[in-house]
Design an enzyme around this catalytic site. Structure first.
Site, PDB file in Angstrom:
ATOM      1  N   SER A 176       1.166  -1.031   0.376  1.00  0.00           N
ATOM      2  CA  SER A 176      -0.293  -0.245   0.069  1.00  0.00           C
ATOM      3  C   SER A 176       0.757   1.436   0.036  1.00  0.00           C
ATOM      4  O   SER A 176       1.423   1.288  -0.658  1.00  0.00           O
ATOM      5  CB  SER A 176      -1.409   0.284   1.628  1.00  0.00           C
ATOM      6  OG  SER A 176      -1.908   0.521   0.780  1.00  0.00           O
ATOM      7  N   ASP A 429      -8.994  -5.337  -5.553  1.00  0.00           N
ATOM      8  CA  ASP A 429      -8.204  -4.300  -4.612  1.00  0.00           C
ATOM      9  C   ASP A 429      -8.489  -2.989  -5.087  1.00  0.00           C
ATOM     10  O   ASP A 429      -7.729  -2.986  -6.348  1.00  0.00           O
ATOM     11  CB  ASP A 429      -6.390  -4.679  -4.661  1.00  0.00           C
ATOM     12  CG  ASP A 429      -6.637  -3.149  -3.501  1.00  0.00           C
ATOM     13  OD1 ASP A 429      -7.342  -2.708  -3.009  1.00  0.00           O
ATOM     14  OD2 ASP A 429      -4.957  -3.441  -3.205  1.00  0.00           O
ATOM     15  N   HIS A 454      -5.993  -6.386  -1.270  1.00  0.00           N
ATOM     16  CA  HIS A 454      -4.815  -5.332  -1.314  1.00  0.00           C
ATOM     17  C   HIS A 454      -4.035  -6.883  -0.418  1.00  0.00           C
ATOM     18  O   HIS A 454      -3.533  -7.131   1.078  1.00  0.00           O
ATOM     19  CB  HIS A 454      -5.239  -4.765  -0.136  1.00  0.00           C
ATOM     20  CG  HIS A 454      -5.125  -3.426  -0.422  1.00  0.00           C
ATOM     21  ND1 HIS A 454      -3.960  -2.663  -0.636  1.00  0.00           N
ATOM     22  CD2 HIS A 454      -4.317  -2.441   1.254  1.00  0.00           C
ATOM     23  CE1 HIS A 454      -3.741  -1.481  -1.218  1.00  0.00           C
ATOM     24  NE2 HIS A 454      -3.823  -1.407   0.403  1.00  0.00           N
TER      25      HIS A 454
END
Ligand SMILES: *[C@@H]1O[C@H](CO)[C@@H](O)[C@H](O)[C@H]1NC(C)=O
Ligand SMILES: *[C@@H]1O[C@H](CO)[C@@H](O)[C@H](O)[C@H]1NC(C)=O
Ligand SMILES: *[C@@H]1O[C@H](CO)[C@@H](O)[C@H](O)[C@H]1NC(C)=O
Ligand SMILES: *[C@@H]1O[C@H](CO)[C@@H](O)[C@H](O)[C@H]1NC(C)=O
Ligand SMILES: *[C@@H]1O[C@H](CO)[C@@H](O)[C@H](O)[C@H]1NC(C)=O
Ligand SMILES: *[C@@H]1O[C@H](CO)[C@@H](O)[C@H](O)[C@H]1NC(C)=O
Length: 497
Positions: A176, A429, A454
């Site tokens: 991320s 995601d 994710h």
């Protein structure tokens, strides 16, 4: 703004980035099995060091980029280290660094078997000028991605010196925002890190001109492909909520059906929206516990609850079933839901709002008519500028990061001068829309998992992981081994890797 959560696009009016969930260990010498060396944050957030992890602090320089006296101020930057599996300096064994995230380091390090994890400036306890300073523009002004990367570099170099491990190759990992940091770290400090695994890193999305419809389209597709009925119920629920909130009896009825605490109806939309967004991000094939404890395949579970309601047949009873999956999976929610408690309560931080108001703007939050959310056009930059000025007395520099790191043009540039980066993305995601989905060169490899969410690759492996996930991790390990072997050859170091 104070409680804005970086996981929820525009939920709190700002477009925000996501976290790294539990991160999966990658030790090349001994690839660990499940939960090996994992951190065990206790209820109060402290990490037990019983599994080889140690919490350390490094005296970090405030600002590496100028020599004004205030730049020499220092702060204690927290990092966690685990040498249990390390092959040692004498063997020039590789060092794996997890490049932190926008939240307390312990939560992100959970399930991690990485060698060390560094808290970025202003997150958790790594706060220059003391806690609270992240709300003050004079002090928070030192929170910038460029400085965060420089902090990582100085810390890593110093740590290697302390360990007399100058010859050990370093590989950085991140998911991320941490994945963006890992990729950018490799680009800016290629002599410090020989490669980077950038998991679910939406590095193309930092461009204010990025298509803001992409994010919620992916969420919509996740639900629609799971169950058409589920999609319809959600899509039609927003107007129904609006109508209910407009009258006292409607509001009461809705609160009763959704089991909201009194007065919860007003913020119900954000609260529901947050849960729907986050289950899309964390639609993992095994149970997880990052932002909330969740079952395996939570999107399917939510749709199942909507399709087969147990407490009534009205829209709110159906939504209740879905929300009960997200907010009450362990049954700990109490008798009613408090819709003021955000979906990302555990890791909300002011520092991320600050970053959104200064340099990291990720366009999301626009909904076309097909979207399961209410149609909208996304964030207006002028409006956001005003909002940020109102809260922080700063105006966003929307185009600074694209200048510093490149955005839409980065792929061409990377091809010419970049190497050794893995870009993992899972197509479930919503952030995958801003990721690198095609390999750029032999050493800039895109790994795309159609069923992946994710940064599922970074989660601790479990016995129940499906084959595609096991294969995905094996591919990543093979590539990283190749980098390390190449490094050893280039530096005439003998090794058994
Ligand atoms: C910001 O915080 C610093 C350190 O706590 C303090 O000295 C300064 O007065 C604060 N500035 C504002 C504008 O509040
Ligand atoms: C390296 O050692 C010095 C001296 O003990 C210490 O002050 C410093 O914090 C260490 N560096 C790191 C990254 O821990
Ligand atoms: C919903 O409606 C169906 C069909 O009318 C009925 O069989 C079912 O019992 C109802 N469910 C609830 C929870 O009321
Ligand atoms: C949460 O789950 C528990 C256990 O199933 C239940 O007793 C409680 O009523 C639920 N809370 C809400 C708000 O539905
Ligand atoms: C709901 O949560 C908010 C924010 O955490 C808190 O201030 C409030 O007291 C809570 N309300 C109830 C009814 O628990
Ligand atoms: C939705 O459809 C209406 C009517 O066709 C159109 O006017 C509107 O612009 C569309 N909205 C979005 C966000 O696509």
């Amino acid at each position: 703004m104070k409680s804005s959560s970086f996981l929820l696009p525009l939920l709190s009016l700002l477009s925000l980035l996501c976290p790294s969930l539990g991160t999966k260990p990658i030790f090349l010498r001994r690839f660990p099995s499940q939960a090996h060396g994992s951190l065990r944050p206790s209820a109060d957030g402290h990490v037990s060091s019983s599994r080889g992890w140690e919490t350390k602090y490094y005296t970090q320089t405030l600002d590496h980029f100028n020599y004004h006296p205030i730049s020499y101020v220092t702060f204690q930057q927290k990092y966690l280290i685990n040498a249990e599996h390390w092959g040692g300096a004498a063997a020039s064994a590789p060092i794996f660094v997890y490049t932190g995230n926008e939240g307390p380091i312990e939560i992100f390090a959970k399930n991690t078997g990485l060698m060390f994890d560094i808290a970025p400036k202003y997150y958790g306890t790594s706060i220059p000028f003391g806690s609270g300073a992240e709300e003050n523009a004079t002090t928070a002004g030192y929170l910038s991605t460029s400085l965060v990367l420089a902090d990582f570099a100085t810390l890593i170099v110093d740590l290697k010196r302390n360990l007399t491990a100058q010859k050990s190759p370093v590989v950085v990992f991140g998911g991320s925002y941490g994945g963006m940091l890992a990729a950018w770290f490799r680009l800016k400090y290629p002599e410090v890190a020989i490669g980077a695994l950038a998991s679910s890193a939406p590095i193309l999305q930092i461009d204010p001109n990025f298509n803001p419809f992409v994010f919620t389209s992916i969420i919509t597709n996740n639900f629609k492909s799971t169950s058409e009925n589920c999609y319809r119920v959600i899509k039609n629920s927003w107007d129904e909520i609006d109508r209910a909130v407009a009258s006292n009896t409607g509001k009461e009825k809705m609160e009763k059906s959704l089991k909201l605490c009194t007065g919860g109806a007003e913020s119900a939309k954000d609260w529901i929206d947050g849960a729907l967004t986050l289950v899309s991000m964390t639609d993992y094939p095994t149970p997880s516990n990052f932002l909330q404890p969740l079952p395996a395949y939570p999107v399917k579970q939510m749709c199942n609850a909507i399709d087969n309601p147990t407490t009534g047949n009205d829209t709110f009873a159906k939504l209740y079933g879905a929300m009960n999956i997200y907010y009450n999976y362990t049954g700990a929610a109490g008798e009613c839901f408090n819709t003021s408690v955000s979906a990302t309560e555990r890791i909300d931080s002011d520092a991320w709002s600050w970053q959104t108001c200064t340099e990291i703007f990720l366009p999301t939050g626009a909904n076309n008519n097909e979207s399961m959310f209410q149609p909208s056009t996304g964030t207006n930059l002028e409006w956001m500028t005003e909002l940020c000025y109102y809260y922080y007395y700063v105006k966003p520099r929307f185009f600074w990061l694209t200048t510093e790191f490149g955005a839409s043009s980065i792929k061409t540039a990377l091809k010419k001068f970049g190497s050794n980066i893995i870009f993992y993305n899972g197509l479930k995601d919503p952030w995958s829309g801003g990721g690198v989905l095609k390999s750029i060169s032999k050493t800039l490899v895109a790994i795309v998992a159609p069923k992946g969410a994710h940064h599922v690759d970074l989660r601790a492996s479990t016995r129940d992981d499906p084959k595609w996930l096991q294969d995905l991790r094996t591919s990543e390990v093979q590539i990283i081994k190749k980098w390390i072997r190449q490094y050893y050859r280039d530096n005439s170091i003998s090794s058994s890797i």
